[in-house]
Design a protein around this motif. Structure first.
Motif, PDB file in Angstrom:
ATOM      1  N   LEU A   1       0.841  -1.173   0.063  1.00  0.00           N
ATOM      2  CA  LEU A   1       0.039   0.027  -0.004  1.00  0.00           C
ATOM      3  C   LEU A   1       0.719   1.269   0.027  1.00  0.00           C
ATOM      4  O   LEU A   1       0.475   2.359  -0.593  1.00  0.00           O
ATOM      5  CB  LEU A   1      -1.189   0.093   1.108  1.00  0.00           C
ATOM      6  CG  LEU A   1      -1.878  -1.063   1.236  1.00  0.00           C
ATOM      7  CD1 LEU A   1      -2.804  -1.092   2.599  1.00  0.00           C
ATOM      8  CD2 LEU A   1      -2.880  -0.866  -0.008  1.00  0.00           C
TER       9      LEU A   1
ATOM     10  N   VAL B   1      -3.672   4.967   3.663  1.00  0.00           N
ATOM     11  CA  VAL B   1      -4.445   3.941   3.122  1.00  0.00           C
ATOM     12  C   VAL B   1      -4.650   2.791   3.994  1.00  0.00           C
ATOM     13  O   VAL B   1      -5.556   1.987   3.954  1.00  0.00           O
ATOM     14  CB  VAL B   1      -3.926   3.891   1.561  1.00  0.00           C
ATOM     15  CG1 VAL B   1      -4.763   2.722   0.975  1.00  0.00           C
ATOM     16  CG2 VAL B   1      -4.092   5.069   0.730  1.00  0.00           C
ATOM     17  N   ILE B   2      -3.232   2.734   4.723  1.00  0.00           N
ATOM     18  CA  ILE B   2      -3.436   1.354   5.496  1.00  0.00           C
ATOM     19  C   ILE B   2      -4.657   1.215   6.651  1.00  0.00           C
ATOM     20  O   ILE B   2      -5.204   0.269   6.557  1.00  0.00           O
ATOM     21  CB  ILE B   2      -2.229   1.253   6.320  1.00  0.00           C
ATOM     22  CG1 ILE B   2      -0.836   1.209   5.215  1.00  0.00           C
ATOM     23  CG2 ILE B   2      -2.111   0.141   7.289  1.00  0.00           C
ATOM     24  CD1 ILE B   2       0.543   1.414   5.807  1.00  0.00           C
TER      25      ILE B   2
ATOM     26  N   MET C   1      -7.717   0.628   4.915  1.00  0.00           N
ATOM     27  CA  MET C   1      -8.095  -0.714   4.465  1.00  0.00           C
ATOM     28  C   MET C   1      -8.505  -1.470   5.718  1.00  0.00           C
ATOM     29  O   MET C   1      -9.452  -2.320   5.584  1.00  0.00           O
ATOM     30  CB  MET C   1      -6.729  -1.524   4.008  1.00  0.00           C
ATOM     31  CG  MET C   1      -6.388  -2.727   3.712  1.00  0.00           C
ATOM     32  SD  MET C   1      -6.093  -3.909   5.557  1.00  0.00           S
ATOM     33  CE  MET C   1      -4.541  -3.314   5.686  1.00  0.00           C
TER      34      MET C   1
END
Length: 405
Positions: A157, A165-166, A169
């Protein structure tokens, strides 16, 4: 409701997916520590505090979630946890300061705690004894995928986007998990009677667990073994990426090797359970872990190369694959009707003590490897002392139960 009985494998896969929420929230953002530190304008240790904050909340909140699951049911508490976890993960992704990130990681830990405490309680609702140890082992085998893949997922990512973004997710995974569990787990589990006992009973029930010497022995053992592993996880990025100067890909590979070792020991443990009592396997694994940590101390003191240090760590951490399922089964054995409360005591001690010790290790390390290893060793040696009398304690308690029945 679908009344078709669930196999142990089906139950293990679904509960393993739930338990995997914790390792994902712990490990997926480890490769992003340097980037987060730069963006927030803090040191590497400051970002490490977000890990300790999550672990601490994950532990303490189980003290609330466990009794509530006994009273209101596993499904309600688990789904409430998933909702809180998802919202907090989204807010962590929006954080622009370390203070905000710390606050939302604490909230995320609370949501994760309600999820984490529900899993062993569900296992205790369905099984006991050696069967519980086998089911915990299956769950562990399934969930090992998460910590093995988490740093690689985080690295991937980061390659395509930023660290935010982690956590997006993680929010998405929690939402997906809620849908899967609703249709595939809770509609197939047999209904469990919940007792609407007075609220004060939820507190006094902890007295029953605290006064149970055998259970508390296993609670302490798991807290110490888990603390040793969490000290490593907290400092893993420092050890491999800063101390030894390894790349992100090398770090992810070595981290995944720990999980492979845990999975291997987990599989071996399942075979051993056919011949030996889980408590005796547990004691042997804790003693062998102590030997591996002793070798790690010697190698760190001698300035051994990274592959030697990594080998010792992999062996030491690998034994957790057999320690955790056997210990959890023994810790919950004597509380068939208070599975949530007993699981909460186990989880709270495990994560709270681990959070405190990992935070203290950050202050003691002083930018060197040996102090980190010594903290790990102290935890494992303490667990070995508790494990030494485990089988005898179990036998005494069983004899007492037979005599009073």
């Amino acid at each position: 409701m679908n009344t078709t009985p669930m196999s142990h494998l089906q139950l293990a896969v679904l509960l393993g997916m739930t338990v995997a929420l914790g390792p994902l929230a712990l490990d997926a953002y480890l490769p992003a520590f340097p980037e987060i530190a730069d963006e927030l304008g803090v040191g590497h240790g400051g970002v490490g505090l977000t890990l300790s904050a999550y672990i601490g909340a994950l532990g303490l909140a189980q003290l609330l979630g466990g009794p509530l699951s006994d009273r209101y049911g596993r499904q309600r508490i688990l789904f409430a946890g998933l909702l809180v976890f998802a919202i907090a993960a989204y807010m962590v992704a929006q954080s622009e300061t370390l203070t905000n990130m710390l606050g939302w990681r604490i909230v995320q830990g609370i949501g994760g705690a309600f999820c984490a405490v529900s899993v062993p309680a569900i296992v205790r609702d369905q099984t006991s004894g050696q069967d519980a140890a086998r089911l915990f082992g299956l769950i562990g085998l399934v969930m090992f995928i998460a910590p093995a893949a988490a740093p690689s997922i985080g690295s991937a990512l980061l390659y395509f986007s930023e660290w935010h973004v982690i956590f997006l997710m993680l929010a998405g995974y929690a939402a997906l998990l809620a849908v899967v569990l609703h249709f595939m787990l809770f509609q197939r589990l047999p209904a469990r009677q919940t007792e609407r006992t007075p609220i004060v009973t939820l507190i006094t029930n902890y007295g029953l667990v605290l006064r149970h010497g055998v259970t508390m022995r296993f609670v302490g053992l798991q807290a110490l073994c888990f603390s040793s592993m969490m000290v490593f996880i907290t400092h893993a990025s420092f050890i491999y990426q800063e101390w030894f100067g390894l790349s992100n890909s090398m770090f992810s590979g070595l981290f995944a090797a720990n999980i492979v070792a845990m999975a291997g020991l987990n599989l071996l443990n399942r075979r051993l359970l056919n011949k030996y009592e889980s408590v005796r396997i547990l004691r042997a694994c804790v003693f062998l872990q102590a030997v591996a940590v002793s070798a790690l101390i010697i190698c760190a003191w001698a300035g051994a190369p990274y592959w030697v240090i990594a080998g010792c760590i992999i062996v030491a951490v690998g034994f957790m694959g057999a320690i955790i399922p056997n210990n959890m089964a023994n810790a919950l054995e004597f509380f068939p009707h208070l599975g949530g409360t007993a699981a909460a005591m186990l989880g709270a001690a495990q994560f709270t003590i681990a959070g405190v010790i990992s935070a203290l290790s950050a202050t003691l390390a002083g930018g060197t490897l040996l102090p980190i290893v010594l903290v790990m060793a102290v935890c494992v040696y303490g667990a070995a002392v508790l494990a030494a009398g485990g089988p005898a304690a179990i036998e005494r308690k069983k004899q007492e139960l037979v005599a009073t029945s």
